[in-house]
Motif scaffolding. Structure first.
Motif, mmCIF file in Angstrom:
data_model
loop_
_atom_site.group_PDB
_atom_site.id
_atom_site.type_symbol
_atom_site.label_atom_id
_atom_site.label_comp_id
_atom_site.label_asym_id
_atom_site.label_seq_id
_atom_site.Cartn_x
_atom_site.Cartn_y
_atom_site.Cartn_z
ATOM 1 N N CYS A 1 31.841 -13.715 25.141
ATOM 2 C CA CYS A 1 31.681 -12.433 24.363
ATOM 3 C C CYS A 1 31.854 -11.172 25.420
ATOM 4 O O CYS A 1 31.293 -11.037 26.596
ATOM 5 C CB CYS A 1 30.402 -12.120 23.612
ATOM 6 N N CYS B 1 31.201 -11.763 19.697
ATOM 7 C CA CYS B 1 30.294 -12.667 19.066
ATOM 8 C C CYS B 1 30.590 -12.375 17.704
ATOM 9 O O CYS B 1 30.490 -13.260 16.573
ATOM 10 C CB CYS B 1 28.836 -12.617 19.427
ATOM 11 N N ASN B 2 30.569 -11.143 17.242
ATOM 12 C CA ASN B 2 30.507 -10.584 15.744
ATOM 13 C C ASN B 2 30.790 -9.088 15.837
ATOM 14 O O ASN B 2 30.984 -8.521 16.914
ATOM 15 C CB ASN B 2 29.135 -10.738 15.211
#
Length: 402
Positions: free
Chosen positions: A51, A73-74
């Motif tokens: 990430c 990651c998100n």
């Protein structure tokens, strides 16, 4: 320091300038402190594996929808990274394959983007003019740069105070600036080591420490002889070390061991071979060159000589790149025992070679040897990374599976 750290204090270290020392006792493996980076950047070679924001290693990451180069990651990580990523996002889209600033230029651009009042202040070495040209080319849309002298000074500060962020096998992940960690002075007999947990640097004791002891790390690879170590320190940091090991040179005889031949080897022959070895280390690239150099040096140097070990370790790396596992194991087995003897206790270099060898043995289905090597890596990693670190917990799972 950027703030007060319990158990430590800043002081003027004789002959070294500012430094850190402990105000209470610390045991081997104990965490002295953890430090968030002032600024950091992920290596472009590690994109899609880590990430961009938190440096978490994951198999499935979400890609930036605009540049298609950064991974997260998100959405939370992507949002957190946007203030820094927007420096590069549009430029990567516009320049495409021609976008190629060095990692150092990328890091310095991010530091300029952060309010200048927070920047650490240390003098050190000159940097490549190409980095300045790259910064103007790729970042001028967002940044107002200092003048040439100011930019060179900033590049020098970051080059000297920057840290290479590495994984458990000492593979390069990125580069970061940690102002508190940068206060720690060098010794070839370090009392602490620095490892990384995501983007944070963690400083742990590798010697028992009593109140008043200075916190010391090694700035360089400690495998080499006293003269080589100090040459590297002069070239990169403009000082030489006067630690006890450098004064006594107690390990130099073992590190520079020559073969026992029927006729004693003349000193000038050894000196010439040392010069050849140093030149070869600087210039080598291919496995063929490794083998040729090992054959030539092996006529004079013992297999445990650090110049031989260096070339064998590099040859192991080339074999891994070529996916020649058998040859990589052969070279690794030659360096493993000398590494454990020549490096200090709890060395990351030793845990790294145990880890590499353990995983290679597993690939070749030599499971008992693999588990044995991985357990030896684990014993060191529990001290230098901490027992709860992601790398340590994952390695325990890796061992249990077998």
């Amino acid at each position: 320091m950027t703030g007060s750290i319990e158990g430590l204090e800043r002081f003027d270290s004789p002959g070294k300038g500012r430094g850190l020392r402990v105000t209470r006792a610390f045991k081997v493996g104990e965490l002295l402190f953890s430090s968030r980076p002032y600024s950091y950047v992920l290596s472009v070679n590690e994109r899609s594996c880590y990430c961009e924001f938190c440096f978490t290693r994951k198999e499935v990451l979400a890609r930036c929808g605009k540049c298609k180069k950064a991974f997260y990651c998100n959405a939370k990580c992507q949002k957190g990274d946007w203030p820094m990523h927007k420096l590069e996002c549009s430029a990567m889209t516009a320049f495409g394959e021609n976008w190629c600033p060095s990692e150092m230029a990328r890091l310095v651009a991010r530091i300029i983007w952060i309010p200048a009042s927070r920047m650490l202040n240390k003098n050190k070495r000159e940097m490549n003019e190409a980095d300045i040209a790259a910064m103007h080319r790729f970042y001028s849309k967002h940044l107002e740069f200092p003048d040439q002298k100011g930019l060179l000074t900033l590049l020098s500060q970051v080059a000297c105070n920057g840290f290479t962020v590495e994984d458990e096998e000492l593979s390069h992940i990125g580069t970061a600036v940690y102002p508190d960690v940068a206060l720690i002075n060098h010794s070839c007999l370090p009392s602490v080591t620095v490892t990384y947990n995501g983007t944070s640097a963690e400083v742990r004791a590798v010697q028992d420490m009593k109140p008043g002891d200075e916190v010391l790390i090694s700035y360089i690879d400690l495998l080499y002889s006293t003269d080589d170590r100090n040459n590297r320190l002069r070239e990169s940091y403009y000082f030489t070390c006067d630690c006890q090991e450098c004064k006594t040179k107690s390990k130099d005889k073992a590190k520079l061991k020559v073969r026992k031949l029927s006729d004693p080897i003349e000193p000038d022959v050894i000196s010439n071979m040392v010069r050849y070895a140093r030149k070869t280390i600087r210039e080598f690239r291919l496995l063929e060159m490794c083998d040729q150099s090992l054959e030539k040096m092996g006529a004079i140097f013992d297999d445990t000589n650090v110049y031989m070990l260096h070339m064998m370790y590099q040859a192991m790396g080339v074999c891994l790149y070529m996916k020649d596992v058998d040859s990589a194991i052969t070279y690794g087995e030659k360096v493993l025992k000398p590494f454990t003897q020549l490096y200090p206790p709890y060395s990351l270099n030793v845990s790294s070679i145990y880890l590499k060898m353990g995983r290679l043995y597993m690939v070749m289905e030599r499971y008992s040897m693999g588990v044995s090597a991985l357990k030896k890596a684990l014993a060191i990693m529990e001290v230098v990374h901490g027992k709860d670190h992601y790398y340590v917990t994952e390695l325990r799972k890796e061992i249990t599976k077998k």
